[in-house]
Design a protein around this motif. Structure first.
Motif, PDB file in Angstrom:
ATOM      1  N   THR A 126       0.806  -1.225   0.000  1.00 37.66           N
ATOM      2  CA  THR A 126       0.000   0.000   0.000  1.00 37.66           C
ATOM      3  C   THR A 126       0.838   1.273   0.000  1.00 37.66           C
ATOM      4  OG1 THR A 126      -0.171   0.039   2.415  1.00 37.66           O
ATOM      5  CG2 THR A 126      -1.877  -1.167   1.221  1.00 37.66           C
ATOM      6  N   CYS A 154      -9.238   3.326   0.404  1.00 34.50           N
ATOM      7  CA  CYS A 154      -9.221   2.668  -0.900  1.00 34.50           C
ATOM      8  C   CYS A 154     -10.223   1.523  -0.936  1.00 34.50           C
ATOM      9  CB  CYS A 154      -7.825   2.155  -1.226  1.00 34.50           C
ATOM     10  SG  CYS A 154      -7.182   0.981  -0.012  1.00 34.50           S
ATOM     11  N   CYS A 156      -9.855  -1.217   1.136  1.00 28.73           N
ATOM     12  CA  CYS A 156      -9.188  -2.458   1.543  1.00 28.73           C
ATOM     13  C   CYS A 156      -9.133  -2.591   3.069  1.00 28.73           C
ATOM     14  CB  CYS A 156      -7.776  -2.535   0.963  1.00 28.73           C
ATOM     15  SG  CYS A 156      -6.728  -1.129   1.349  1.00 28.73           S
ATOM     16  N   LYS A 271      -0.687   4.320  -5.820  1.00 27.33           N
ATOM     17  CA  LYS A 271      -0.019   3.185  -5.182  1.00 27.33           C
ATOM     18  C   LYS A 271       0.493   2.235  -6.263  1.00 27.33           C
ATOM     19  CE  LYS A 271      -2.944   3.765  -1.157  1.00 27.33           C
ATOM     20  NZ  LYS A 271      -4.126   3.281  -0.431  1.00 27.33           N
ATOM     21  N   GLU A 274       0.320  -1.741  -5.863  1.00 31.04           N
ATOM     22  CA  GLU A 274      -1.011  -2.338  -6.017  1.00 31.04           C
ATOM     23  C   GLU A 274      -1.415  -2.368  -7.486  1.00 31.04           C
ATOM     24  OE1 GLU A 274      -4.190  -1.971  -3.180  1.00 31.04           O
ATOM     25  OE2 GLU A 274      -3.031  -0.531  -2.036  1.00 31.04           O
ATOM     26  N   GLY A 288      -6.484   0.306  -5.322  1.00 28.71           N
ATOM     27  CA  GLY A 288      -5.581   0.873  -4.323  1.00 28.71           C
ATOM     28  C   GLY A 288      -5.675   2.373  -4.193  1.00 28.71           C
TER      29      GLY A 288
END
Length: 331
Positions: A126, A154, A156, A271, A274, A288
């Motif tokens: 990340t 994001c 996640c 990112k 990602e 990401g």
């Protein structure tokens, strides 16, 4: 045969990198006493319920909650960054009706950090600038917190933590109330608030050095926080103010892109790891990238929390009742 071996090696390598990026060590807070970011006002419901954050190493500016700011660089181009000297939370309210027909209110809090450093060891997928966290506190019709949902901006590392105010029958089948594992982090399976509920009790969120992963959550009284920690008073601003960042020329700009292919994504939040490792199998070139939370018809992007492409809309956190149902909750 060689192509088959290469593909197998590539898949194994990618998953090894992802798991290395998610691997964590036991929770540690290096500051003694730790610094705590907290909204100290108590004049509104949003300020009364606001979570507190403890970063594991405050000496590093990228571990501090900051404020998004807009600049014009030497080339005359707009640039967005996070100022770590001005801790600011952003909040909004969302009322919704659950699948079972019960009424709830979400208090949504958003915070941002300068960056996740590229220099972290082990490698972290990340790494990039301007990332942040959402904390969503779900209240029942008695203003008791029943769920605390955490996710990076994001989409996640989603975690949903029930409290003792949520009936057991509303939890997913076979829910473990002792603990839950979220990509290497071990979080509570149930958060215990004193009863009857007192808004002086706040969820305290412990953040990991560098990655800002949530590594623990506890309930503490605000008065205790003030006595035992180095309190950093933090402002709470309306979420919409992120679309009115001041520029040096007295104009304003948004924290988010408005261009069609990037609409709703945070500016200067990129990112590369990602993108390289995950975009091709998740079918998303913006994977990401931190984004706006809201109706996707208005924001231009779906705040999905499942990587499976066919679950994009079902796992959209803005449609909170459907989102909870998708993840097995039975409110």
């Amino acid at each position: 045969m060689h192509n088959t071996h290469f593909r197998s090696w590539l898949v194994v390598t990618i998953w090894a990198l992802i798991l290395t990026g998610c691997a964590t060590s036991p929770p540690q807070v290096r500051d003694d006493p730790p610094y705590v970011f907290s909204v100290t006002e108590t004049d509104t419901q949003a300020t009364q319920y606001a979570p507190a954050f403890i970063s594991s190493d405050y000496t590093k500016t990228y571990n501090r909650i900051g404020k998004p700011v807009a600049h014009i660089n030497k080339e005359g181009t707009e640039h967005i960054s996070i100022d770590p000297t001005d801790p600011t939370f952003f909040g909004q309210q969302q009322d919704f009706q659950s699948i079972a027909g019960n009424q709830y209110r979400n208090l949504i809090y958003r915070v941002h950090f300068e960056r996740v450093p590229y220099s972290l060891l082990p490698f972290h997928i990340t790494a990039g600038k301007n990332g942040g966290l959402f904390i969503v506190i779900t209240l029942n019709n008695q203003d008791e917190p029943v769920l605390i949902t955490t996710v990076h901006t994001c989409g996640c590392y989603l975690a949903i933590i029930p409290t003792n105010f949520l009936p057991k029958e509303a939890m997913p089948i076979n829910w473990n109330s002792d603990h839950q594992s979220v990509y290497g982090e071990h979080l509570p399976g149930l958060l215990q608030f004193p009863t009857p509920f007192d808004p002086n009790n706040r969820p305290v969120i412990y953040l990991r050095d560098g990655t800002h992963r949530i590594m623990d959550m506890k309930v503490r009284e605000l008065s205790q926080l003030k006595q035992e920690y180095r309190l950093i008073p933090s402002a709470l601003k309306p979420m919409n103010s992120l679309k009115q960042l001041k520029l040096p020329n007295n104009e304003t700009t948004s924290f988010y892109h408005d261009a069609r292919r990037r609409q709703g994504y945070v500016k200067n939040a990129f990112k590369p790891f990602e993108l390289l490792l995950m975009s091709w199998w998740a079918f998303d070139l913006n994977i990401g990238s931190d984004k706006e939370l809201g109706n996707h018809h208005e924001t231009g992007t779906v705040f999905y929390t499942s990587l499976k492409p066919w679950n994009r809309h079902e796992s959209d956190m803005w449609n909170f009742a459907d989102f909870l149902s998708f993840w097995g909750w039975r409110l």
